[in-house]
Design a protein around this motif. Structure first.
Motif, mmCIF file in Angstrom:
data_model
loop_
_atom_site.group_PDB
_atom_site.id
_atom_site.type_symbol
_atom_site.label_atom_id
_atom_site.label_comp_id
_atom_site.label_asym_id
_atom_site.label_seq_id
_atom_site.Cartn_x
_atom_site.Cartn_y
_atom_site.Cartn_z
ATOM 1 N N GLY A 135 -25.099 -14.284 -42.188
ATOM 2 C CA GLY A 135 -24.420 -12.975 -42.549
ATOM 3 C C GLY A 135 -24.293 -12.534 -43.856
ATOM 4 O O GLY A 135 -23.381 -12.299 -44.569
ATOM 5 N N SER A 136 -25.419 -12.946 -44.326
ATOM 6 C CA SER A 136 -25.699 -12.710 -45.829
ATOM 7 C C SER A 136 -26.588 -11.353 -46.081
ATOM 8 O O SER A 136 -27.039 -10.588 -45.322
ATOM 9 N N CYS A 137 -26.519 -11.071 -47.464
ATOM 10 C CA CYS A 137 -27.284 -9.816 -47.624
ATOM 11 C C CYS A 137 -28.722 -10.143 -48.102
ATOM 12 O O CYS A 137 -29.739 -9.240 -48.473
ATOM 13 N N ASN A 138 -29.163 -11.455 -48.036
ATOM 14 C CA ASN A 138 -30.480 -11.902 -48.221
ATOM 15 C C ASN A 138 -30.642 -12.248 -49.796
ATOM 16 O O ASN A 138 -31.800 -12.416 -50.193
ATOM 17 N N GLY A 139 -29.609 -11.819 -50.667
ATOM 18 C CA GLY A 139 -29.844 -12.151 -52.111
ATOM 19 C C GLY A 139 -29.859 -13.790 -52.281
ATOM 20 O O GLY A 139 -30.796 -14.322 -53.248
ATOM 21 N N CYS A 140 -28.925 -14.559 -51.603
ATOM 22 C CA CYS A 140 -29.282 -15.949 -51.711
ATOM 23 C C CYS A 140 -30.181 -16.679 -51.206
ATOM 24 O O CYS A 140 -30.751 -17.346 -51.828
ATOM 25 N N GLU A 141 -30.733 -16.087 -50.208
ATOM 26 C CA GLU A 141 -31.875 -16.583 -49.684
ATOM 27 C C GLU A 141 -33.085 -16.137 -50.485
ATOM 28 O O GLU A 141 -34.065 -17.062 -50.519
ATOM 29 N N GLY A 202 -23.448 -19.395 -52.692
ATOM 30 C CA GLY A 202 -23.331 -18.327 -52.729
ATOM 31 C C GLY A 202 -21.751 -17.943 -52.569
ATOM 32 O O GLY A 202 -20.897 -18.521 -51.656
ATOM 33 N N ALA A 203 -21.292 -16.650 -53.452
ATOM 34 C CA ALA A 203 -19.666 -16.521 -53.082
ATOM 35 C C ALA A 203 -19.608 -16.253 -51.491
ATOM 36 O O ALA A 203 -18.350 -16.591 -51.220
ATOM 37 N N CYS A 204 -20.321 -15.743 -50.730
ATOM 38 C CA CYS A 204 -20.078 -15.302 -49.573
ATOM 39 C C CYS A 204 -19.846 -16.698 -48.654
ATOM 40 O O CYS A 204 -18.892 -16.422 -47.825
ATOM 41 N N ALA A 205 -20.711 -17.690 -48.773
ATOM 42 C CA ALA A 205 -20.356 -18.890 -47.865
ATOM 43 C C ALA A 205 -19.115 -19.412 -48.408
ATOM 44 O O ALA A 205 -18.396 -20.502 -47.872
ATOM 45 N N GLY A 209 -17.180 -13.361 -50.300
ATOM 46 C CA GLY A 209 -17.730 -12.838 -51.365
ATOM 47 C C GLY A 209 -17.389 -11.357 -51.277
ATOM 48 O O GLY A 209 -16.235 -11.092 -51.043
ATOM 49 N N PRO A 210 -18.137 -10.541 -51.219
ATOM 50 C CA PRO A 210 -18.019 -9.175 -51.112
ATOM 51 C C PRO A 210 -17.206 -8.583 -49.672
ATOM 52 O O PRO A 210 -16.668 -7.464 -49.590
ATOM 53 N N PHE A 211 -17.636 -9.269 -48.816
ATOM 54 C CA PHE A 211 -17.298 -9.017 -47.522
ATOM 55 C C PHE A 211 -15.932 -9.706 -46.964
ATOM 56 O O PHE A 211 -15.328 -9.427 -46.047
ATOM 57 N N GLY A 233 -22.087 -18.230 -57.128
ATOM 58 C CA GLY A 233 -23.061 -17.471 -57.563
ATOM 59 C C GLY A 233 -23.097 -16.069 -56.595
ATOM 60 O O GLY A 233 -22.738 -16.309 -55.421
ATOM 61 N N CYS A 234 -23.746 -15.004 -57.187
ATOM 62 C CA CYS A 234 -23.697 -13.797 -56.164
ATOM 63 C C CYS A 234 -25.205 -13.034 -56.716
ATOM 64 O O CYS A 234 -24.818 -12.077 -57.292
ATOM 65 N N PRO A 235 -26.093 -13.527 -56.371
ATOM 66 C CA PRO A 235 -26.396 -14.956 -55.773
ATOM 67 C C PRO A 235 -26.603 -15.997 -56.984
ATOM 68 O O PRO A 235 -26.740 -15.771 -58.008
ATOM 69 N N PRO A 236 -26.526 -17.198 -56.725
ATOM 70 C CA PRO A 236 -26.936 -18.243 -57.629
ATOM 71 C C PRO A 236 -28.082 -17.997 -58.307
ATOM 72 O O PRO A 236 -29.274 -18.116 -57.393
HETATM 73 S S1 SF4 Z 1 -23.185 -14.198 -52.472
HETATM 74 FE FE1 SF4 Z 1 -23.906 -12.109 -53.179
HETATM 75 S S2 SF4 Z 1 -26.191 -12.411 -53.061
HETATM 76 FE FE2 SF4 Z 1 -25.313 -14.033 -51.788
HETATM 77 S S3 SF4 Z 1 -25.181 -13.207 -49.435
HETATM 78 FE FE3 SF4 Z 1 -23.237 -12.885 -50.493
HETATM 79 S S4 SF4 Z 1 -23.413 -10.889 -51.500
HETATM 80 FE FE4 SF4 Z 1 -25.648 -11.704 -51.076
#
Ligand code: SF4
Length: 257
Positions: A135-141, A202-205, A209-211, A233-236
């Motif tokens: 469930g990420s935005c793909n930035g971290c990937e 990443g901040a999400c994990a 994060g923003p969610f 990181g967002c992303p790291p």
């Molecule tokens: S940590 Fe930031 S970059 Fe990574 S999945 Fe979450 S929103 Fe996207």
């Protein structure tokens, strides 16, 4: 042929000398956040509420500090304090072995330490990792993919991503762990042979994060899974991820070096 050699010589070596040669970042790079307690009276009204993330924390005694794991690395996180107590350094190193290691009064983190000798001998100084986007935005990937390019060349350190959890030493989890991904994350973890690692990227994990706060996410990797490495990181930046993994493998000194 000569043209090929000419272009090759012209390009030189593109692979980063990190960790041997340090790392250079552009001026606008936002690395580990720092907090100057001397600039904070702890009495400004509403500064924590105006912060776009949970970066700033307040302890029971009213003292303000930073949770680097919650940082979104947005410029607004620094400008929300009109006294300039929050700044971004150029330090990309911030992975820690524990969640609490990312929380401090001044933004310093407990940098990751190496796995114990038994685990390191089992992994043989290399790692095979299965990536799970939960469930990420793909930035971290995108940054995980960048680790494989010629600049960062993750494989030279013996770390590779594999297609099946059954071939993996551990999981790299990105994303806030959405409700419909939790079962998949847990089953992938179960399918990975023990002893297995869990790396939250990443901040999400780390905290959603923003969610964070959405009813559809678990605000990061749930407590049921034992996380061995937390990478903010967002992303790291790829070097933040690489630095954390090398520390985990005992390939970098445990101290800040
Ligand atoms: S940590 Fe930031 S970059 Fe990574 S999945 Fe979450 S929103 Fe996207």
């Amino acid at each position: 042929m000569f043209e090929f050699l000419r272009v090759r010589a012209q390009q030189g070596t593109r692979t980063s000398r990190f960790p041997g040669g340090g790392a250079e970042f552009p001026e606008r790079f936002r690395g580990r956040p720092a907090f100057d307690p001397a600039k904070c009276a702890g009495t400004c009204p509403g500064c924590l509420e105006r912060m776009p993330s949970d970066l700033m924390t307040r302890s029971a005694d009213g003292r303000v500090g930073l949770d680097v794991g919650a940082c979104l690395f947005a410029p607004e996180e620094a400008t929300v304090c009109e006294r300039g107590a929050v700044t971004f350094t150029h330090d990309c190193r911030m992975a820690s072995r524990s969640r609490t290691g990312l929380i401090s009064r001044d933004g310093e983190v407990d940098l990751a330490t190496a796995l114990d000798a038994r685990m390191r001998s089992l992994f043989g100084r290399s790692l095979r990792l299965r990536s799970v986007a939960a469930g990420s935005c793909n930035g971290c990937e995108a940054e995980l993919v960048a680790l494989g390019n010629v600049v960062f060349d993750l494989a030279r350190f013996g770390v590779q991503f594999v297609a099946s959890p059954r071939h993996a030493d551990g999981l790299v989890i990105t994303g806030a762990v959405s409700a419909n991904m939790w079962d998949a994350v847990y089953r992938t973890w179960e399918a990975t042979p023990a002893p297995r690692l869990v790396i939250a990227v990443g901040a999400c994990a780390i905290n959603g994060g923003p969610f964070r706060g959405s009813a559809e996410v678990a605000n990061g990797v749930p407590d049921d899974l034992p996380v061995d490495l937390w990478i903010p990181g967002c992303p790291p930046h790829p070097l933040t991820i690489l630095d954390g993994m090398l520390r985990l493998l005992g390939r970098l000194p445990d101290a800040a070096g």
